[in-house]
Design an enzyme around this catalytic site. Sequence first.
Site, PDB file in Angstrom:
ATOM      1  N   CYS A 381       0.710  -1.295  -0.050  1.00  0.00           N
ATOM      2  CA  CYS A 381       0.075  -0.212  -0.056  1.00  0.00           C
ATOM      3  C   CYS A 381       0.809   1.223   0.027  1.00  0.00           C
ATOM      4  O   CYS A 381       0.477   2.448   0.702  1.00  0.00           O
ATOM      5  CB  CYS A 381      -1.028   0.018   1.043  1.00  0.00           C
ATOM      6  SG  CYS A 381      -2.209  -1.458   1.006  1.00  0.00           S
ATOM      7  N   ALA A 382       1.853   1.281  -0.789  1.00  0.00           N
ATOM      8  CA  ALA A 382       2.868   2.223  -1.100  1.00  0.00           C
ATOM      9  C   ALA A 382       3.423   2.270  -2.217  1.00  0.00           C
ATOM     10  O   ALA A 382       4.614   2.003  -2.486  1.00  0.00           O
ATOM     11  CB  ALA A 382       3.919   2.311   0.015  1.00  0.00           C
TER      12      ALA A 382
END
Length: 458
Positions: A381-382
């Site tokens: 999630c980056a």
Amino acid sequence: MSVSTAAADQSVCAPLPVLGRDVTVPLVTGGEVTYAALDYAASAPALQRVWDDVAAYAPYYGSVHRGAGYLSQLSTDLFENARRTVAEFLDCRGDDQVVFTRSTTDSLNLLAAALPAGCQVFVFETEHHASLLPWRDAHVTYLNAPRTPQQAVRTLERALADRTASIQEGHGPALVCVTGASNVTGELWPVRELAAAAHAHGARIVLDAAQLAPHHPVSVRELDVDWVAFSGHKLYAPFGSGVLAGRADWLREAEPYLAGGGASRKVARRADGGVDVEWHESAARHEAGSPNVIGAYAIASACKALTEAGFDTLVAREQHLIRTVRAGLAEVPEVRILSLFGADAPRVGVLSFVVDGWNSSHFAAALSAEYGIGVRDGLFCAHPLVRTLLGSDPQTQGECGAPEAAPGEKSLNAIRVSFGAGTPDEHVERFVGAVRELVRDGAKWNYRTVDGRCVPAV
């Protein structure tokens, strides 16, 4: 750096007792092994003490605020005392507010909803999606990934100076959002220096401390940040709870994040048939509905446990584990550890890496199925940060947006190992040995991709 580390020669303490430390899991090669939970960056196991505190309170559970009964009064006191405990844990200023939320993501979306009109937000592309994405209704300036802490400060100063030079009458305020410790590389960011740069240009700053707070003390005063956000489930507390703490003015002046009971002080019908509402000005303004008293109590219990254990001691132990992992991986030439700031950058117990010739999903699945080791693979999630570190472009999406690749293909994502106060030495030693053995001998089992996950083929 902004966050001090314990002396290298400090004695290393034992791991803090956590739930699940004796859980065994089956291996595809036969038999069982004690599970090595090395995915703390996603969710740390709950401290045994936190679980015991919650269990002791559970029979006395009651509604919060305005209840006349004993259990309601007890629960209300517990909830508000938890707020004070969190404020002490964060070393908040006297007039700061502590708002209980569901998570870091929820906290930052709450702040985004409270931004004054015309606010300009500055955020590095290196942020977790929780702090990268909530600002859609604001004017957002995305900053390129820096390669040193000093470059991060210079990049922000330059962007803020450009804003100051072009500012027009009636121009809105500015907010800087920055992480304290990367959820991908574990590297510590120069928070205090970034806060100074923001304030020098009249901007405010919010700290995403989701990965920092479980590993280091976070002082709102010393770091001089305007707000801090973190999640209970990364701070060794169960349940869906989080915190947004900091300056009250923007929160007090904004419309409630959620409209409903608890946020409202007074509601009355108007003669024309409408409704007039007077909202609370305290933290309750953004805590509509029945609050998660158990979640708040669990966070407070974790704050107390970490404080009493002593962060100097906890940091010393974690640095010992980091050295063990890094030294072990350095002996495997095929392993490349991902980093923005370089090998010597201060960091918490979070490391991401790729293995030449291996699909990261395949490698992570083999660690689990053949060695009972739980790590994470993907883009964490980056996405912009990991793609920058990998030098890759967006691909077909899999788990949490991670690119899919068949076993044996060049990896399009990464593997992350993370640990903390509850991790025993044996778990990181087993991990290092498993990486060495997998690279040397290959997987013992065949794997295939099912619904975006790599699993043993049966």
